[in-house]
Design a protein around this motif. Structure first.
Motif, PDB file in Angstrom:
ATOM      1  N   ILE A  44      10.921  76.285 110.801  1.00 33.92           N
ATOM      2  CA  ILE A  44      10.596  77.626 111.288  1.00 33.92           C
ATOM      3  C   ILE A  44      10.147  77.572 112.739  1.00 33.92           C
ATOM      4  O   ILE A  44       9.797  76.513 113.271  1.00 33.92           O
ATOM      5  N   GLU A  45      10.189  78.737 113.373  1.00 32.57           N
ATOM      6  CA  GLU A  45       9.574  78.870 114.687  1.00 32.57           C
ATOM      7  C   GLU A  45       8.091  79.158 114.481  1.00 32.57           C
ATOM      8  O   GLU A  45       7.730  79.965 113.647  1.00 32.57           O
ATOM      9  N   GLY A  46       7.255  78.529 115.257  1.00 36.78           N
ATOM     10  CA  GLY A  46       5.826  78.677 115.061  1.00 36.78           C
ATOM     11  C   GLY A  46       5.305  77.619 114.113  1.00 36.78           C
ATOM     12  O   GLY A  46       6.017  76.683 113.730  1.00 36.78           O
ATOM     13  N   THR A  47       4.049  77.806 113.692  1.00 34.95           N
ATOM     14  CA  THR A  47       3.389  76.783 112.885  1.00 34.95           C
ATOM     15  C   THR A  47       2.577  77.433 111.780  1.00 34.95           C
ATOM     16  O   THR A  47       1.856  78.398 112.006  1.00 34.95           O
ATOM     17  N   ASP A  48       2.722  76.901 110.564  1.00 32.19           N
ATOM     18  CA  ASP A  48       1.832  77.252 109.474  1.00 32.19           C
ATOM     19  C   ASP A  48       1.320  75.949 108.873  1.00 32.19           C
ATOM     20  O   ASP A  48       1.651  74.853 109.340  1.00 32.19           O
ATOM     21  N   MET A  49       0.486  76.041 107.829  1.00 31.11           N
ATOM     22  CA  MET A  49      -0.124  74.830 107.286  1.00 31.11           C
ATOM     23  C   MET A  49       0.918  73.881 106.723  1.00 31.11           C
ATOM     24  O   MET A  49       0.790  72.657 106.853  1.00 31.11           O
ATOM     25  N   LEU A  50       1.962  74.402 106.121  1.00 31.43           N
ATOM     26  CA  LEU A  50       3.014  73.537 105.599  1.00 31.43           C
ATOM     27  C   LEU A  50       3.649  72.729 106.715  1.00 31.43           C
ATOM     28  O   LEU A  50       3.847  71.512 106.588  1.00 31.43           O
ATOM     29  N   GLN A  51       3.934  73.386 107.837  1.00 33.19           N
ATOM     30  CA  GLN A  51       4.550  72.677 108.955  1.00 33.19           C
ATOM     31  C   GLN A  51       3.577  71.677 109.579  1.00 33.19           C
ATOM     32  O   GLN A  51       3.975  70.585 110.001  1.00 33.19           O
ATOM     33  N   VAL A  52       2.289  72.041 109.635  1.00 42.61           N
ATOM     34  CA  VAL A  52       1.283  71.122 110.174  1.00 42.61           C
ATOM     35  C   VAL A  52       1.272  69.822 109.382  1.00 42.61           C
ATOM     36  O   VAL A  52       1.255  68.719 109.946  1.00 42.61           O
ATOM     37  N   LEU A  53       1.289  69.932 108.057  1.00 42.95           N
ATOM     38  CA  LEU A  53       1.228  68.733 107.223  1.00 42.95           C
ATOM     39  C   LEU A  53       2.522  67.933 107.281  1.00 42.95           C
ATOM     40  O   LEU A  53       2.507  66.699 107.243  1.00 42.95           O
ATOM     41  N   ILE A  54       3.654  68.615 107.382  1.00 49.15           N
ATOM     42  CA  ILE A  54       4.930  67.897 107.500  1.00 49.15           C
ATOM     43  C   ILE A  54       5.001  67.137 108.822  1.00 49.15           C
ATOM     44  O   ILE A  54       5.477  65.996 108.888  1.00 49.15           O
ATOM     45  N   ASP A  55       4.503  67.765 109.877  1.00 48.12           N
ATOM     46  CA  ASP A  55       4.570  67.147 111.214  1.00 48.12           C
ATOM     47  C   ASP A  55       3.427  66.182 111.496  1.00 48.12           C
ATOM     48  O   ASP A  55       3.431  65.500 112.528  1.00 48.12           O
ATOM     49  N   ALA A  56       2.448  66.102 110.605  1.00 47.70           N
ATOM     50  CA  ALA A  56       1.249  65.301 110.860  1.00 47.70           C
ATOM     51  C   ALA A  56       1.597  63.825 111.048  1.00 47.70           C
ATOM     52  O   ALA A  56       2.448  63.274 110.345  1.00 47.70           O
ATOM     53  N   ARG A  57       0.909  63.203 111.990  1.00 44.19           N
ATOM     54  CA  ARG A  57       1.071  61.774 112.252  1.00 44.19           C
ATOM     55  C   ARG A  57      -0.294  61.153 112.459  1.00 44.19           C
ATOM     56  O   ARG A  57      -1.182  61.765 113.069  1.00 44.19           O
ATOM     57  N   ASP A  58      -0.484  59.936 111.931  1.00 41.65           N
ATOM     58  CA  ASP A  58      -1.752  59.255 112.147  1.00 41.65           C
ATOM     59  C   ASP A  58      -1.734  58.551 113.494  1.00 41.65           C
ATOM     60  O   ASP A  58      -0.792  58.714 114.293  1.00 41.65           O
ATOM     61  N   GLU A  59      -2.770  57.759 113.781  1.00 42.73           N
ATOM     62  CA  GLU A  59      -2.877  57.106 115.078  1.00 42.73           C
ATOM     63  C   GLU A  59      -1.736  56.130 115.336  1.00 42.73           C
ATOM     64  O   GLU A  59      -1.420  55.824 116.490  1.00 42.73           O
ATOM     65  N   ASP A  60      -1.117  55.636 114.268  1.00 43.61           N
ATOM     66  CA  ASP A  60       0.010  54.720 114.414  1.00 43.61           C
ATOM     67  C   ASP A  60       1.348  55.441 114.431  1.00 43.61           C
ATOM     68  O   ASP A  60       2.409  54.797 114.434  1.00 43.61           O
ATOM     69  N   GLY A  61       1.311  56.767 114.408  1.00 39.91           N
ATOM     70  CA  GLY A  61       2.536  57.541 114.443  1.00 39.91           C
ATOM     71  C   GLY A  61       3.214  57.704 113.095  1.00 39.91           C
ATOM     72  O   GLY A  61       4.356  58.174 113.032  1.00 39.91           O
ATOM     73  N   LYS A  62       2.520  57.359 112.009  1.00 40.80           N
ATOM     74  CA  LYS A  62       3.120  57.465 110.679  1.00 40.80           C
ATOM     75  C   LYS A  62       2.811  58.833 110.072  1.00 40.80           C
ATOM     76  O   LYS A  62       1.690  59.336 110.189  1.00 40.80           O
ATOM     77  N   PRO A  63       3.778  59.449 109.398  1.00 37.52           N
ATOM     78  CA  PRO A  63       3.523  60.728 108.737  1.00 37.52           C
ATOM     79  C   PRO A  63       2.748  60.525 107.445  1.00 37.52           C
ATOM     80  O   PRO A  63       2.594  59.396 106.964  1.00 37.52           O
ATOM     81  N   LEU A  64       2.274  61.618 106.881  1.00 39.19           N
ATOM     82  CA  LEU A  64       1.654  61.542 105.563  1.00 39.19           C
ATOM     83  C   LEU A  64       2.692  61.052 104.552  1.00 39.19           C
ATOM     84  O   LEU A  64       3.864  61.429 104.638  1.00 39.19           O
ATOM     85  N   SER A  65       2.256  60.219 103.634  1.00 42.34           N
ATOM     86  CA  SER A  65       3.171  59.815 102.572  1.00 42.34           C
ATOM     87  C   SER A  65       3.571  61.041 101.759  1.00 42.34           C
ATOM     88  O   SER A  65       2.862  62.054 101.738  1.00 42.34           O
ATOM     89  N   HIS A  66       4.704  60.932 101.091  1.00 41.95           N
ATOM     90  CA  HIS A  66       5.170  62.064 100.288  1.00 41.95           C
ATOM     91  C   HIS A  66       4.124  62.460  99.245  1.00 41.95           C
ATOM     92  O   HIS A  66       3.841  63.645  99.050  1.00 41.95           O
ATOM     93  N   ARG A  67       3.510  61.473  98.606  1.00 42.16           N
ATOM     94  CA  ARG A  67       2.512  61.759  97.576  1.00 42.16           C
ATOM     95  C   ARG A  67       1.297  62.448  98.181  1.00 42.16           C
ATOM     96  O   ARG A  67       0.772  63.408  97.614  1.00 42.16           O
ATOM     97  N   ASP A  68       0.820  61.968  99.346  1.00 42.19           N
ATOM     98  CA  ASP A  68      -0.339  62.592  99.989  1.00 42.19           C
ATOM     99  C   ASP A  68      -0.030  64.021 100.413  1.00 42.19           C
ATOM    100  O   ASP A  68      -0.883  64.915 100.285  1.00 42.19           O
ATOM    101  N   LEU A  69       1.169  64.249 100.929  1.00 40.97           N
ATOM    102  CA  LEU A  69       1.565  65.592 101.352  1.00 40.97           C
ATOM    103  C   LEU A  69       1.555  66.552 100.171  1.00 40.97           C
ATOM    104  O   LEU A  69       0.984  67.648 100.240  1.00 40.97           O
TER     105      LEU A  69
END
Length: 485
Positions: free
Chosen positions: A251-276
């Motif tokens: 989508i254009e813009g950002t909602d909580m779902l997009q925030v969690l999908i795009d989230a990256r930790d300090e090492d650049g890794k996304p949330l695991s599928h289970r954590d998401l």
């Protein structure tokens, strides 16, 4: 009136554990906290389960601010002052939400805010907090109000018919889709809402069973029997479908779902599928069920306090019949005060933490592994900070002098410390909007003599729901038209 607390003589249900506690106490030349003795094996389970709210309130009234409550499996230690609330909820190195159970819980469910501590918790909250700031809520407000208004208008089919409606149930059916639309960009169908409501309540009942020591949901998959694992599988499968759809249709813009999908930790890794998936499931649960319970309590208590209701109606009438906006929240101060007072009287019998090390509280020994917590119900009725504690009085939250004299942690409807609810401002916004939209359209009536009673559910709903008859507000209605007048 508080419930009488039995003090009959008995032995500890777990002799080995009891010996260890006694030895530890003697080593420190201190005593275990005072409290009822209980029975062999079961402790005070009978009294606790009959009314955990008043029972723990009675315990602190009789034994003091640090009370030992003997129960099967795990004894409880209840603390009852704002300073002790801060002590056990403010430092996860001493007292943890999950403690040694975190590894197995995260393996089963996934890493989500309630199961995280320390740096992991801070990083996850930092990631999600921007969605709950005023600037973000301002953007979400119109969508939430639109969804609320559309669904509240549908209640008109019951108005003036004399039909009894469970308003607590109906509030759930307007809160969940509004939350989904605002935070995740989609609105479930009525069939999806019904299934999600069923499955999430089954999930919450498992959490409640641990707190209230009630029979847990059924696990064994027998023909014709629904089970908690099946409910969890349906929830996660539904969420996975929505995540897959979003990945394929960004989508254009950002909602909580997009925030969690795009989230990256300090090492650049996304949330695991289970954590998401786990984070989304917990957010959906907390985003609607807690507000449902608190708003239901507020409406039920307002119904019994006509002068306070009149003042709320006058505040709502000042909107001129227009839908409330985010800017109007600062005008709906009495609505917020009523909601706070509703939350205060709603309460919760026990918010637990696990002692990670041997400790001393109030001169009493607390062995490692002890469940230590706050009876929010008792804390919110402590006469030191709440005069006439059983009376519904929203001025407790509007009188600045009264507020200034009250310790911060005397009122903790959204918890305290690092695990304080991240969505508390969203909760207030939803409650103020619902109270305004409802009273612009309806008045409610209950049967004579009906009073709300606390249910032993995870969010402390009203036992048996909120049965009301709705009356449509006429065009020339005013604040002088009270319930039952």
């Amino acid at each position: 009136m508080t419930a009488a607390v039995p003090n009959n003589f008995g032995f500890a249900r777990n002799p080995v554990r009891g010996v260890r506690k006694t030895v530890l106490a003697r080593r420190h030349e201190l005593s275990l906290p005072p409290g009822p003795k209980g029975r062999l094996m079961t402790g005070v389970l009978r009294e606790f389960r009959s009314d955990p709210f008043e029972y723990l309130r009675g315990c602190v009234a009789e034994y003091g601010d640090v009370v030992h409550v003997p129960l099967p499996i795990h004894d409880l230690v209840v603390v009852n002052t704002p300073d002790l609330v801060k002590y056990i909820m403010g430092d996860p190195t001493r007292y943890s939400m999950v403690g040694p159970y975190a590894p197995i819980a995260t393996r089963i469910i996934g890493g989500t805010i309630p199961l995280l501590e320390g740096d992991q918790l801070r990083e996850r909250r930092k990631l999600m907090t921007p969605m709950f700031k005023h600037s973000s809520l301002n953007v979400l407000a119109d969508e939430i109000v639109d969804e609320f208004a559309t669904r509240i208008d549908r209640w008109g089919r019951w108005a003036d018919s004399g039909q009894i409606v469970d308003l607590q149930h109906e509030i759930a059916w307007l809160t969940m889709p509004a939350f989904m639309r605002a935070m995740f960009g989609f609105v479930p169908s009525d069939a999806e809402i019904g299934q999600l409501d069923h499955d999430l309540r089954m999930l919450l009942s498992s959490f409640a069973a641990a707190i209230f020591l009630s029979p847990p949901p059924k696990f064994m998959p027998l023909p014709g029997r629904d089970t908690l694992p099946r409910a969890w599988r349906r929830i996660t499968t539904w969420i996975e479908t929505r995540v897959a759809h979003r990945r394929a249709n960004p989508i254009e813009g950002t909602d909580m779902l997009q925030v969690l999908i795009d989230a990256r930790d300090e090492d650049g890794k996304p949330l695991s599928h289970r954590d998401l998936v786990a984070e989304l499931a917990i957010m959906i649960t907390g985003g609607y069920e807690t507000v449902v319970a608190s708003v239901s309590w507020t409406l039920a208590l307002l119904h019994r306090s006509p002068d306070d209701l009149d003042r709320l109606i006058a505040e709502v009438d000042a909107l001129g019949g227009n839908r409330p906006t985010y800017a109007d929240l600062k005008r709906l101060t009495w609505a917020k005060a009523c909601f706070d007072e509703g939350q205060r009287l709603q309460g919760h019998p026990f918010h637990p933490r696990i002692a990670l090390q041997d400790d001393v509280i109030g001169g009493h020994s607390i062995p490692k592994g002890t469940l230590v917590g706050v009876s929010v119900y008792a804390l919110h009725r402590n006469e030191r900070w709440w005069p006439h504690p059983d009376t519904f009085d929203p001025t407790r939250f509007t009188d600045r002098e009264v507020i200034a004299q009250r310790p911060v942690n005397a009122f903790i409807p959204f918890g305290s410390g690092p695990h304080r609810c991240i969505g508390s401002q969203l909760g207030y916004m939803n409650a103020q909007f619902i109270l305004a939209l409802f009273h612009q359209r309806y008045r409610m009536h209950t049967d004579p003599g009906w009073t709300p009673k606390h249910a032993s559910t995870f969010s402390t709903t009203i036992e048996g729901g909120l049965p009301v008859r709705l009356e449509r507000v006429s065009a020339d209605s005013s604040a002088t038209q009270r319930f039952g007048r």
